[in-house]
Design a protein around this motif. Structure first.
Motif, short mmCIF file in Angstrom:
data_model
loop_
_atom_site.label_atom_id
_atom_site.label_comp_id
_atom_site.label_asym_id
_atom_site.label_seq_id
_atom_site.Cartn_x
_atom_site.Cartn_y
_atom_site.Cartn_z
N MET A 175 -31.80 18.44 8.67
CA MET A 175 -32.66 17.85 7.68
C MET A 175 -32.23 16.40 7.46
N ILE A 176 -33.20 15.56 7.38
CA ILE A 176 -32.97 14.16 7.02
C ILE A 176 -33.76 13.89 5.76
N LYS A 177 -33.11 13.23 4.83
CA LYS A 177 -33.75 12.84 3.57
C LYS A 177 -33.53 11.34 3.38
N VAL A 178 -34.60 10.60 3.09
CA VAL A 178 -34.50 9.17 2.86
C VAL A 178 -34.89 8.88 1.42
N ILE A 179 -34.05 8.10 0.76
CA ILE A 179 -34.34 7.60 -0.57
C ILE A 179 -34.64 6.12 -0.41
N CYS A 180 -35.84 5.74 -0.75
CA CYS A 180 -36.27 4.36 -0.54
C CYS A 180 -36.70 3.76 -1.87
N GLY A 181 -36.36 2.51 -2.07
CA GLY A 181 -36.77 1.81 -3.28
C GLY A 181 -36.20 0.42 -3.31
N LYS A 182 -36.68 -0.34 -4.26
CA LYS A 182 -36.22 -1.71 -4.40
C LYS A 182 -34.83 -1.74 -5.03
N LYS A 183 -34.18 -2.86 -4.92
CA LYS A 183 -32.82 -3.04 -5.44
C LYS A 183 -32.80 -2.73 -6.94
N GLY A 184 -31.80 -1.93 -7.33
CA GLY A 184 -31.59 -1.64 -8.74
C GLY A 184 -32.32 -0.43 -9.30
N VAL A 185 -33.00 0.35 -8.46
CA VAL A 185 -33.74 1.50 -8.97
C VAL A 185 -32.89 2.77 -9.04
N GLY A 186 -31.65 2.74 -8.53
CA GLY A 186 -30.76 3.89 -8.64
C GLY A 186 -30.61 4.72 -7.39
N LYS A 187 -30.87 4.14 -6.24
CA LYS A 187 -30.73 4.90 -4.98
C LYS A 187 -29.30 5.36 -4.76
N THR A 188 -28.34 4.48 -4.97
CA THR A 188 -26.93 4.83 -4.76
C THR A 188 -26.51 5.93 -5.73
N ARG A 189 -26.93 5.83 -6.97
CA ARG A 189 -26.59 6.84 -7.97
C ARG A 189 -27.10 8.21 -7.53
N VAL A 190 -28.32 8.27 -7.01
CA VAL A 190 -28.88 9.54 -6.55
C VAL A 190 -28.08 10.07 -5.35
N LEU A 191 -27.72 9.19 -4.42
CA LEU A 191 -26.92 9.62 -3.27
C LEU A 191 -25.57 10.18 -3.73
N VAL A 192 -24.91 9.48 -4.63
CA VAL A 192 -23.60 9.91 -5.12
C VAL A 192 -23.71 11.27 -5.81
N GLU A 193 -24.70 11.43 -6.68
CA GLU A 193 -24.87 12.70 -7.38
C GLU A 193 -25.15 13.84 -6.41
N VAL A 198 -23.94 14.36 5.39
CA VAL A 198 -23.55 12.97 5.63
C VAL A 198 -24.49 12.10 4.80
N PHE A 199 -23.90 11.24 3.99
CA PHE A 199 -24.66 10.35 3.11
C PHE A 199 -24.36 8.91 3.52
N VAL A 200 -25.42 8.13 3.74
CA VAL A 200 -25.26 6.75 4.16
C VAL A 200 -26.00 5.87 3.17
N ASP A 201 -25.24 5.04 2.45
CA ASP A 201 -25.83 4.14 1.46
C ASP A 201 -26.23 2.83 2.13
N ASP A 202 -27.48 2.47 1.98
CA ASP A 202 -28.04 1.21 2.48
C ASP A 202 -27.95 1.10 4.00
N ILE A 203 -28.60 2.01 4.68
CA ILE A 203 -28.56 2.03 6.15
C ILE A 203 -29.04 0.71 6.74
N THR A 204 -30.03 0.09 6.13
CA THR A 204 -30.53 -1.18 6.67
C THR A 204 -29.59 -2.34 6.39
N GLY A 205 -28.67 -2.17 5.47
CA GLY A 205 -27.62 -3.17 5.26
C GLY A 205 -26.49 -3.01 6.27
N ILE A 206 -26.32 -1.80 6.77
CA ILE A 206 -25.29 -1.52 7.77
C ILE A 206 -25.81 -1.87 9.16
N ILE A 207 -26.97 -1.32 9.49
CA ILE A 207 -27.59 -1.57 10.80
C ILE A 207 -28.47 -2.80 10.66
N GLU A 208 -28.20 -3.81 11.44
CA GLU A 208 -28.94 -5.06 11.33
C GLU A 208 -30.23 -5.08 12.15
#
Length: 137
Positions: A1-19, A84-94
């Motif tokens: 299963m792959i799950k993507v959380i998408c949103g603009k900066k500051g909407v809480g994506k990292t918080r959701v991943l951490v939880e 496996v949780f990856v925060d900001d995949i587009t910031g990691i992969i250029e």
């Protein structure tokens, strides 16, 4: 299963991943890995979550192919990984987001073969994402 959380900066994506990572780690059903490129989430994760800060590595893992190899290395080292949780995949992969279709296809194969949940956060407007990303919302 792959799950993507998408949103603009500051909407809480990292918080959701951490939880979500913390909740999965609490289930004692396997190991959980959290990857980011900054180290900012390290203190929010439970001690059972294996935290990987990519900025600590001497080699930049900034292309889809190299990051896929990195994921395979993590999985080959520990067959008990459940998530496996990856925060900001587009910031990691250029690479451009539109070119990551093959990457997500390969991650989907890894997910099926090893029964691992993959969770990615992506910064951007959810409506403007390519269809292959929208399939994982």
């Amino acid at each position: 299963m792959i799950k993507v959380i998408c949103g603009k900066k500051g909407v809480g994506k990292t918080r959701v991943l951490v939880e979500t990572a913390n909740n999965l780690a609490s289930e004692n059903s396997g190991d959980v890995v959290f990857i980011d490129g900054t180290g900012q989430s390290m203190y929010d994760l439970k001690h059972k979550v294996r935290f990987i800060n990519l900025s600590e590595f001497p080699v930049r893992i900034n292309r889809a192919c190299s990051f896929l190899g990195f994921l395979c290395g993590i999985i080959s080292e520990d067959y008990d990984i459940k998530g496996v949780f990856v925060d900001d995949i587009t910031g990691i992969i250029e690479d451009e987001i539109e070119t990551l279709s093959g990457f997500f296809e390969e991650v989907d194969k890894l997910s099926s073969k090893f029964n691992i949940e993959f969770h990615f956060s992506i910064e951007g407007d959810p409506q403007s994402m390519p269809d292959f990303i929208k399939a994982y919302y």
